[in-house]
Design a protein around this motif. Structure first.
Motif, PDB file in Angstrom:
ATOM      1  N   ALA A 162       1.877 -19.612   8.080  1.00 53.69           N
ATOM      2  CA  ALA A 162       2.310 -20.747   7.537  1.00 53.69           C
ATOM      3  C   ALA A 162       1.725 -22.007   8.193  1.00 53.69           C
ATOM      4  CB  ALA A 162       3.913 -20.921   7.346  1.00 53.69           C
ATOM      5  N   ASP A 163       2.200 -23.185   7.630  1.00 57.72           N
ATOM      6  CA  ASP A 163       1.712 -24.347   7.735  1.00 57.72           C
ATOM      7  C   ASP A 163       2.515 -24.891   9.237  1.00 57.72           C
ATOM      8  OD1 ASP A 163      -0.169 -24.571   6.066  1.00 57.72           O
ATOM      9  OD2 ASP A 163       1.057 -25.948   4.522  1.00 57.72           O
ATOM     10  N   ASP A 164       3.591 -24.193   9.665  1.00 61.10           N
ATOM     11  CA  ASP A 164       4.114 -24.501  10.890  1.00 61.10           C
ATOM     12  C   ASP A 164       3.591 -24.039  11.997  1.00 61.10           C
ATOM     13  OD1 ASP A 164       4.605 -21.920  10.295  1.00 61.10           O
ATOM     14  OD2 ASP A 164       6.754 -21.893  10.264  1.00 61.10           O
ATOM     15  N   HIS A 165       2.203 -23.451  12.042  1.00 62.35           N
ATOM     16  CA  HIS A 165       1.346 -22.784  13.021  1.00 62.35           C
ATOM     17  C   HIS A 165       2.000 -21.502  13.491  1.00 62.35           C
ATOM     18  CE1 HIS A 165       0.774 -27.531  13.991  1.00 62.35           C
ATOM     19  NE2 HIS A 165       0.086 -27.176  12.811  1.00 62.35           N
ATOM     20  N   LEU A 166       2.991 -20.965  12.618  1.00 62.06           N
ATOM     21  CA  LEU A 166       3.575 -19.808  13.317  1.00 62.06           C
ATOM     22  C   LEU A 166       3.032 -18.597  12.413  1.00 62.06           C
ATOM     23  CD1 LEU A 166       7.114 -20.751  13.783  1.00 62.06           C
ATOM     24  CD2 LEU A 166       5.334 -20.681  15.536  1.00 62.06           C
ATOM     25  N   VAL A 167       3.054 -17.191  13.068  1.00 66.26           N
ATOM     26  CA  VAL A 167       2.818 -16.132  12.399  1.00 66.26           C
ATOM     27  C   VAL A 167       4.106 -15.214  12.487  1.00 66.26           C
ATOM     28  CG1 VAL A 167       1.438 -13.956  12.403  1.00 66.26           C
ATOM     29  CG2 VAL A 167       0.448 -16.172  12.842  1.00 66.26           C
ATOM     30  N   LYS A 168       4.570 -14.632  11.571  1.00 67.08           N
ATOM     31  CA  LYS A 168       5.826 -13.811  11.701  1.00 67.08           C
ATOM     32  C   LYS A 168       5.660 -12.530  11.154  1.00 67.08           C
ATOM     33  CE  LYS A 168       9.267 -17.649  11.241  1.00 67.08           C
ATOM     34  NZ  LYS A 168       9.759 -17.491  12.461  1.00 67.08           N
ATOM     35  N   ILE A 169       6.413 -11.526  11.798  1.00 62.23           N
ATOM     36  CA  ILE A 169       6.353 -10.061  11.242  1.00 62.23           C
ATOM     37  C   ILE A 169       7.616  -9.969  10.965  1.00 62.23           C
ATOM     38  CG2 ILE A 169       5.754  -7.745  12.088  1.00 62.23           C
ATOM     39  CD1 ILE A 169       3.537  -9.641  12.721  1.00 62.23           C
ATOM     40  N   TRP A 170       7.650  -9.246   9.678  1.00 66.35           N
ATOM     41  CA  TRP A 170       9.021  -9.100   9.000  1.00 66.35           C
ATOM     42  C   TRP A 170       9.070  -7.573   8.671  1.00 66.35           C
ATOM     43  CZ3 TRP A 170      11.771 -13.391   7.666  1.00 66.35           C
ATOM     44  CH2 TRP A 170      10.885 -14.695   7.729  1.00 66.35           C
ATOM     45  N   ASP A 171      10.356  -7.098   8.974  1.00 71.27           N
ATOM     46  CA  ASP A 171      10.890  -5.768   8.315  1.00 71.27           C
ATOM     47  C   ASP A 171      11.338  -5.872   7.003  1.00 71.27           C
ATOM     48  OD1 ASP A 171      11.992  -3.330   7.817  1.00 71.27           O
ATOM     49  OD2 ASP A 171      12.480  -3.085  10.076  1.00 71.27           O
ATOM     50  N   TYR A 172      10.791  -5.543   6.068  1.00 69.76           N
ATOM     51  CA  TYR A 172      10.868  -5.774   4.636  1.00 69.76           C
ATOM     52  C   TYR A 172      12.169  -4.541   4.121  1.00 69.76           C
ATOM     53  CZ  TYR A 172       7.151  -2.291   3.584  1.00 69.76           C
ATOM     54  OH  TYR A 172       6.416  -1.013   3.581  1.00 69.76           O
ATOM     55  N   TYR A 213       6.204  -3.014   7.714  1.00 65.38           N
ATOM     56  CA  TYR A 213       6.189  -4.218   8.171  1.00 65.38           C
ATOM     57  C   TYR A 213       5.344  -5.211   7.138  1.00 65.38           C
ATOM     58  CZ  TYR A 213       8.220  -3.295  12.748  1.00 65.38           C
ATOM     59  OH  TYR A 213       8.800  -2.871  13.772  1.00 65.38           O
ATOM     60  N   LEU A 214       5.672  -6.527   7.332  1.00 65.54           N
ATOM     61  CA  LEU A 214       4.888  -7.588   6.433  1.00 65.54           C
ATOM     62  C   LEU A 214       4.733  -8.819   7.442  1.00 65.54           C
ATOM     63  CD1 LEU A 214       4.140  -8.481   3.491  1.00 65.54           C
ATOM     64  CD2 LEU A 214       6.301  -9.580   3.232  1.00 65.54           C
ATOM     65  N   ILE A 215       3.462  -9.277   7.390  1.00 65.08           N
ATOM     66  CA  ILE A 215       3.201 -10.471   8.256  1.00 65.08           C
ATOM     67  C   ILE A 215       2.870 -11.464   7.271  1.00 65.08           C
ATOM     68  CG2 ILE A 215       0.646  -9.894   8.168  1.00 65.08           C
ATOM     69  CD1 ILE A 215       0.397 -10.754  11.222  1.00 65.08           C
ATOM     70  N   SER A 216       3.411 -12.846   7.732  1.00 71.13           N
ATOM     71  CA  SER A 216       2.977 -14.104   7.187  1.00 71.13           C
ATOM     72  C   SER A 216       2.696 -15.228   8.235  1.00 71.13           C
ATOM     73  CB  SER A 216       4.146 -14.493   6.363  1.00 71.13           C
ATOM     74  OG  SER A 216       5.259 -14.666   7.238  1.00 71.13           O
ATOM     75  N   PRO A 230       1.004  -1.240   0.184  1.00 76.62           N
ATOM     76  CA  PRO A 230       0.087  -0.042   0.030  1.00 76.62           C
ATOM     77  C   PRO A 230       0.804   1.331   0.103  1.00 76.62           C
ATOM     78  CG  PRO A 230       0.041  -1.055   2.159  1.00 76.62           C
ATOM     79  CD  PRO A 230       0.779  -1.898   1.218  1.00 76.62           C
ATOM     80  N   LYS A 231       2.082   1.088   0.247  1.00 74.24           N
ATOM     81  CA  LYS A 231       3.120   2.344   0.445  1.00 74.24           C
ATOM     82  C   LYS A 231       3.553   2.522  -0.854  1.00 74.24           C
ATOM     83  CE  LYS A 231       3.538   1.835   5.291  1.00 74.24           C
ATOM     84  NZ  LYS A 231       4.479   1.434   6.582  1.00 74.24           N
ATOM     85  N   ASP A 232       3.982   1.579  -1.712  1.00 73.23           N
ATOM     86  CA  ASP A 232       4.685   1.486  -2.994  1.00 73.23           C
ATOM     87  C   ASP A 232       3.818   0.529  -3.703  1.00 73.23           C
ATOM     88  OD1 ASP A 232       6.331   1.636  -5.267  1.00 73.23           O
ATOM     89  OD2 ASP A 232       7.868   0.780  -4.138  1.00 73.23           O
ATOM     90  N   ASN A 233       2.994   1.187  -4.644  1.00 70.91           N
ATOM     91  CA  ASN A 233       2.118   0.104  -5.562  1.00 70.91           C
ATOM     92  C   ASN A 233       2.644  -0.206  -6.634  1.00 70.91           C
ATOM     93  OD1 ASN A 233      -0.394   3.083  -5.211  1.00 70.91           O
ATOM     94  ND2 ASN A 233      -0.005   1.194  -4.192  1.00 70.91           N
ATOM     95  N   ASN A 234       4.180  -0.193  -6.792  1.00 70.55           N
ATOM     96  CA  ASN A 234       4.724  -0.981  -7.944  1.00 70.55           C
ATOM     97  C   ASN A 234       5.411  -2.180  -7.274  1.00 70.55           C
ATOM     98  OD1 ASN A 234       3.946   0.812 -10.093  1.00 70.55           O
ATOM     99  ND2 ASN A 234       5.559   2.185  -9.413  1.00 70.55           N
ATOM    100  N   GLN A 235       5.218  -2.210  -6.204  1.00 68.84           N
ATOM    101  CA  GLN A 235       5.879  -3.515  -5.465  1.00 68.84           C
ATOM    102  C   GLN A 235       4.828  -4.327  -4.892  1.00 68.84           C
ATOM    103  OE1 GLN A 235       8.088  -3.272  -1.187  1.00 68.84           O
ATOM    104  NE2 GLN A 235       9.794  -2.832  -2.870  1.00 68.84           N
ATOM    105  N   PHE A 236       5.275  -5.760  -5.048  1.00 72.70           N
ATOM    106  CA  PHE A 236       4.162  -6.639  -4.272  1.00 72.70           C
ATOM    107  C   PHE A 236       5.008  -7.591  -3.623  1.00 72.70           C
ATOM    108  CE2 PHE A 236       4.785  -8.171  -8.637  1.00 72.70           C
ATOM    109  CZ  PHE A 236       4.839  -9.238  -8.686  1.00 72.70           C
ATOM    110  N   ALA A 237       4.278  -8.437  -2.968  1.00 78.86           N
ATOM    111  CA  ALA A 237       4.915  -9.609  -2.155  1.00 78.86           C
ATOM    112  C   ALA A 237       3.978 -10.844  -2.573  1.00 78.86           C
ATOM    113  CB  ALA A 237       4.825  -9.563  -0.870  1.00 78.86           C
ATOM    114  N   SER A 238       4.692 -12.193  -2.569  1.00 75.39           N
ATOM    115  CA  SER A 238       4.259 -13.319  -2.956  1.00 75.39           C
ATOM    116  C   SER A 238       4.495 -14.229  -1.927  1.00 75.39           C
ATOM    117  CB  SER A 238       4.555 -13.858  -4.148  1.00 75.39           C
ATOM    118  OG  SER A 238       5.569 -14.083  -4.534  1.00 75.39           O
TER     119      SER A 238
END
Length: 1203
Positions: free
Chosen positions: A206-216, A201-204, A152-160
């Motif tokens: 996974a199937d490891d039952h964890l939620v991670k907060i990332w500083d991209y 920040y970016l949040i993810s 949302p802060k840089d519309n030309n960037q996306f994550a997958s």
């Protein structure tokens, strides 16, 4: 302390497994994609399905709204991308996007781009402006790509996120990822960006039952959230609140604080696995998708954290950032009501807690921020920390040096000068506290007010408020509940007296502490007091203020707004929305002060304030005064002419209202004033007002009610001049001026109405109007015009026309003019009058030889005899079905002293020069010679259905079918015009039958003046008299054709004199013609015989009514066939017209019968009439037509020439 979040379930929708959910940015819609292949759109406000799509039989894993295009984009396991218009439900586009299941779709916020990810490990970029062309393909993942999200802060960037355990960040236009984030031990199912501006920040999950907060930016993992027992399927940074929501296959949704990462709440609605979570920008709504359906919840409150002090400084919190705006920077700029203010925003730094509420102190020096279970008091100027502490709620006292906090559910602490002063536990509990002049504490059982200094109970009431608003004076208080609000007056003196005397104290406090002033059934969202006026925003988005029991609406708001404050020097009220937009509305302090003074009955103050109120605002004040019952003062204050006019009418000040009406020149006002003047019996004023309003209906009512003939006359002329034809017609009619009514109808092309009016009231004008009607109708439908019968041509269709002409003349001469209303009891009502009977003995004053203009227009050659003795009567013909309307006349001619003879015949030949002659109205009629229609019957019905018989040439004119035959003189008669179905008489000159001597003798003949006819009638009568002479019974003339049907009229008619006159004419043209060559008809007279009206089409009617020239008629007779067989009975079978051609036996028998009847014609008239009435003969003219008359054996021209 935990984050204070109120969680409300707004919608529960049971369905099949929900794979994705999305919320519309502006509409209250939630779109769901189901595992069954369907897409459903819910309205979460009405809780109803508004749209539904059946896409395919395979699961639809993702759907997204594209609000700017009104689209829904869906991706399914059939590898197709489908685009629908959600308004029209039309399919916009459908194409195959991948070669495997489509897992995710992301819509670019500004560009026409769409990203799709699939199990084929590819990410594709599509451009809908280029017909959904694939612009770019991104490769790099080694497993299924579960989700893609734009930054949302840089519309030309996306994550997958992929099941290859990695998170990749991409740039549009680049084929390779910018970087890869690795840290999960199993496949990554979901990702989301933090929308706040302070953290990259970016949040993810996974199937490891964890939620991670990332500083991209640093590409590091900031925090790992543990707690889920199964695979994490969805994660979401809430767009408005400082919370993180995560969903798992363990069936729970966990709420985490985005700053402290503390678990705030766990939601488990028992709908099995969670598959999707979606937040809504600008709102606190969150959509959750489960195995068994979906749920929409609302977190926290939507009211923004913002506050304004009395000087115009506004402080608000945007997430954790505190900002300030100053209204003083607007200066003298013109501000429009409801328009967004262009304010400059100043950042004041970040707050240590997430601000849920911000509130200025009463004096504006301090501001308190509450959130995360804590409160911090800052200085308003520099946001310096003054005090802080733990609290669930914080409220200011009326004095800025005091405030109170609530800890837990039962402890209330009071602080003064930032030091704790007292702690107490209310006996009924403490669910919520309210500040103001008294400390309010709400519990499950009601509301209790406590004194700030002593914490003594002042009053306890059984009410559960949401908000409490105190006035600056502490005298008035508004208690707002879920459904209404109450306005109370705080009686401080009584409270002080009770506390000092310790009397009137109960367990519920002091009973007389409050006085209820009113209750209003409206829900208050926000409010404040200005003087004695309570200003508030309602749940239906209205900005109102309450004063003196009346509610005045300031504005209608297009969205939810929250009151910030009122600045008296600006005379403006300021509001803000949740997007932190500031608007204002004008509200004059002088108006509020004036209304406050009026409510307090302080009229001296009100009179002092009134001059300060601008003129444009005084109408509002006048409306307020009117509602308070001060109409006289309202009339003096108001500047609106319309309002003043209404007040003047209410007060009965008609002179003031008249002046205002003159200024306004409004038709509506004149009508209102006329009604008021009439109510007060001021008829002169009412007449003037109605005249000014051009209200002719009202003028007519006034004129008739007042009995003013002069006014009615002027009204008629004025109404006609102004085109008010209805009123003009009515006034003319009331005056008896039917000629004006007729001309008015003709002028306005209302010719059918004019014809009927003339037939009813002015028969002398019938022919003229009918001609105009036919001429006008022929422009539209010639056949319909030809079907109209003119009395000048078809007299038999207008029975009694001659009597009505006489009655018309009688009424003209008997009319005495306008009579005053006082003579009404002396006037015989119209329904009790029989004008025809009254006019029987009437003799016109004018010379009978001088016909009226109307009669002259209808017959220029008509001359009325001076001594009418025998009258001629016209009879209507009723046709059973389609018979031709043959014109019938009946002439009564006295033959002998013993038996008067009436010779009725029917004309088979119509002369061209007479068929169109308008000679059909009578000039003068003696009443004793007028015979009633029911006593005279035409005998031509029998001839209608038989072959044409030859009669003397002069007899043809006797039966001439001009509509109303008049007795008169004529110099030009031709043999061809006089030729009929009888045997031709020897005539030397066909064009001149009668000599001048015959015409002179005709003038002496005594014939009825009821009808006017040409001189040929006289000559024909003479010839017929000679033929029917008792001395010549062998001539073969049928005696029944001269049946004495007018015997009833001979009581007063000297028939002998008439017979003598006729016999003088008989010797002029002796005839020795043989008997008729064709069978004649035995005709009887039946007084009550009538035929049904025709039912033919327009073509037949037109053909029948059109006069037929003689020569054409003779040609038709040569080929005519006998008419069809009649309908009824053996008597009808004896009619010669129904016999085969050449049958002579019935004719001979009838001749003998009629001769016998002629000899016994000396019976009294009454017996004859009774005998005729008892006759029973039915005629059937259903199939009669002129063309059916058989004249094959008759050659009139040869017979005439042979003589």
């Amino acid at each position: 302390m935990p984050l204070r979040l109120e969680i409300q379930r707004r919608l529960t929708a049971r369905s099949e497994r929900v794979k994705s959910a999305d919320l519309h940015p502006t509409e209250p819609w939630m779109v769901l994609s189901l595992y069954t292949g369907a897409v459903v759109v819910w309205n979460h406000e009405t809780q109803a399905i508004v749209k539904s799509f059946e896409l395919c039989d395979l699961p639809v894993r993702v759907t997204k709204f594209v609000a700017r295009k009104h689209w829904i984009i869906a991706g399914a396991d059939d590898m197709q991308i489908r685009v629908f218009n959600y308004n029209t439900l039309d399919k916009v586009c459908m194409f195959e996007a991948h070669c495997d299941y489509i897992r995710s779709v992301a819509v670019h916020p500004t560009q026409p781009f769409v990203l799709t990810s699939s199990d084929d490990m590819l990410i594709k970029l599509w451009d809908w402006d280029r017909k959904w062309t694939c612009c770019q393909v991104f490769e790099g993942h080694a497993h299924y790509i579960m989700q893609v999200v734009f930054n949302p802060k840089d519309n030309n960037q996306f994550a997958s996120a992929s099941l290859d355990r990695t998170i990749k960040v991409w740039q549009l236009g680049s084929k390779t990822p910018n970087f890869t984030l690795e840290g999960h031990e199993k496949g990554v199912n979901c990702i989301d960006y933090y929308r706040g501006g302070d953290k990259p920040y970016l949040i993810s999950g996974a199937d490891d039952h964890l939620v991670k907060i990332w500083d991209y930016q640093n590409k590091t993992c900031v925090q790992t959230l543990e707690g889920h027992a199964q695979n994490v399927t969805c994660v979401c940074f809430h767009p408005e609140l400082p919370v993180i929501l995560t969903g798992s296959e363990d069936g729970t949704v966990r709420v985490w604080h985005s700053n402290t990462y503390r678990l705030e709440n766990t939601l488990n609605y028992g709908m099995e696995r969670v598959w999707c979570i979606c937040g809504q920008h600008g709102f606190n709504n969150v959509a959750l998708g489960y195995d068994e359906g979906s749920i929409l919840i609302k977190l926290g409150r939507e009211e923004p954290a913002m506050s304004m002090d009395s000087g115009g400084k506004i402080i608000w919190a945007r997430h954790s950032e505190v900002q300030q705006a100053n209204l003083k920077v607007l200066g003298e700029a013109e501000i429009q009501d409801g328009e967004k203010l262009p304010l400059g925003v100043k950042d004041m730094g970040s707050c240590e807690v997430y601000p849920q509420t911000i509130q200025h102190s009463p004096n504006g020096r301090f501001v308190v921020v509450c959130g995360d279970g804590e409160y911090i008091i800052y200085t308003a100027m520099a946001l310096r920390n003054k005090s802080f502490g733990s609290a669930q709620e914080f409220v200011w006292a009326h004095d800025s040096s005091q405030y109170a906090i609530k800890e837990g559910n039962s402890v209330v602490k009071i602080f003064k000068n930032f030091k704790e002063k007292k702690t107490f536990k209310p006996g009924f509990g403490a669910d919520c506290i309210f500040g103001g002049f008294l400390l309010g504490v709400r519990s499950n059982s009601g509301l209790a007010f406590f004194h700030w200094e002593t914490s003594d109970l002042i009053r306890r009431v059984e009410i559960l408020p949401k908000h409490i608003f105190w006035s600056d004076s502490g005298e008035l208080v508004c208690i707002a509940t879920e459904e209404s609000f109450f306005v109370l007056r705080y009686l401080m003196e009584r409270v002080t007296t009770a506390q000092e005397s310790r009397e009137m104290l109960t367990e519920d406090g002091i009973e007389d502490a409050f006085e209820v002033l009113g209750e209003v059934q409206e829900v208050v969202k926000t409010g404040l007091w200005v003087g004695d006026c309570f200003i508030y925003t309602s749940s239906i988005n209205r900005l109102n203020y309450y004063v003196g029991g009346e509610i005045i609406t300031i504005a209608h708001l297009d969205r939810t707004m929250y009151l910030l404050g009122y600045i008296p020097k600006d005379d403006r009220l300021y509001l803000g929305d949740k997007e932190l937009n500031i608007i204002s509305y004008s509200l004059l302090l002088s108006v509020l002060e004036y209304e406050t003074a009026v409510m307090r009955k302080d009229f001296n103050t009100a009179d002092r304030v009134l001059p300060t109120i601008p003129l444009e605002q005084r109408t509002r004040v006048a409306h307020f005064l009117e509602k308070q019952g001060f109409r006289q003062q309202a009339l003096a204050v108001s500047t609106d002419p319309d309002h003043k006019f209404e007040l003047a009418l209410q007060l009965g000040e008609l002179n003031t209202a008249h002046e205002l009406a003159l200024e306004a020149e409004s038709e509506h006002k004149w009508k209102q004033l006329a009604e008021a003047a009439t109510t007060r019996c001021q008829f002169s004023l009412a007449q003037e007002c109605l005249h000014q309003a051009q209200d002719y209906g009202g003028l007519l009512l006034l004129a008739t009610a007042s009995g003013s003939a002069e006014m009615v006359g002027k009204l008629a002329e004025g109404a006609e001049k102004d085109g008010k034809t209805n009123v003009a017609f009515l006034t003319y009619f009331m005056q008896g001026r039917t000629d004006k009514c007729l001309e008015l109808l003709i002028k306005t092309d209302r010719l059918p109405e004019a014809a009927f009016l003339a037939r009813t009231y002015m028969p002398s004008h019938v022919s003229r109007v009918v001609k105009l009607w036919k001429e006008n109708l022929s422009k539209v439908n010639q056949k319909a015009a030809d079907a109209l019968a003119d009395p000048s041509q078809y007299s038999n269709l207008f029975p009694g026309l001659q009597q009505t002409l006489l009655a018309e003349q009688y009424l003209k001469e008997a009319h005495v003019g306008v009579r005053p209303a006082a003579e009404y009891p002396l006037v015989t009502p119209n329904e009790d009058r029989d004008v025809l009977e009254e006019s029987k003995g009437f003799i016109p004053k004018r010379d009978s030889a001088e016909p009226e203009e109307a009669v002259d227009s209808m017959s220029e050659s008509c001359v009325a005899p001076s001594e009418p003795e025998v009258m001629e009567q016209v009879f209507p013909i009723k046709h059973d079905s389609c018979a031709d309307p043959i014109p019938l006349t009946e002439k009564t001619i006295g033959q002998t002293e013993e038996a008067p003879l009436t010779v009725p015949e029917i004309e088979k030949h119509v002369e061209p020069n007479r068929a169109h002659s308008p000679c059909h109205l009578m000039e003068d009629v003696k009443s004793e010679n007028i015979l009633k229609a029911e006593t005279l019957v035409s005998a031509e019905e029998r001839l209608i259905q038989e072959p044409c018989a030859e009669v003397p040439a002069t007899e043809a004119d006797i039966i001439q079918s001009s509509p109303v035959e008049d007795v008169g003189s004529s110099d030009e008669l031709t043999v061809e015009e006089n030729a009929s179905a009888a045997e031709a008489q020897p005539v030397s000159e066909p064009e001149n039958i009668l000599s001048e001597e015959n015409a002179a003798q005709t003038a002496d003949m005594l014939i009825s003046t009821d009808l006017k006819a040409d001189a040929r009638i006289t000559s024909e009568s003479a010839a017929l008299e000679e033929t029917f002479s008792p001395d010549q019974p062998e001539t073969g003339i049928i005696p029944s054709q001269v049946s004495p049907v007018v015997a009833a009229a001979t009581d007063e008619t000297p028939v002998v004199k008439q017979a003598a006159s006729v016999e003088e004419l008989i010797s002029l043209e002796p005839t020795e013609s043989p008997l008729l060559d064709v069978p004649s008809v035995a005709v009887q007279a039946f007084p009550d015989l009538s035929l049904d009206p025709p039912h033919k089409s327009d073509e037949d009617a037109a053909a029948v009514l059109k006069p037929v020239p003689v020569r054409e008629f003779e040609q038709e007779e040569e080929t005519a066939e006998p008419p069809a067989e009649t309908v009824d009975g053996p008597e009808v079978a004896n009619v010669p017209g129904a016999e085969p051609e050449g049958s002579e036996a019935p004719v001979e028998r009838n001749v003998a019968e009629l001769e016998a009847g002629s000899e016994g014609s000396e019976e009294p008239a009454e017996d004859l009439e009774e005998a005729m009435n008892n006759e029973d003969l039915d005629l059937d003219l259903d199939s009669f037509d002129l063309e059916d008359i058989d004249t094959s054996d008759v050659n009139l021209e040869e017979n005439l020439l042979s003589e």
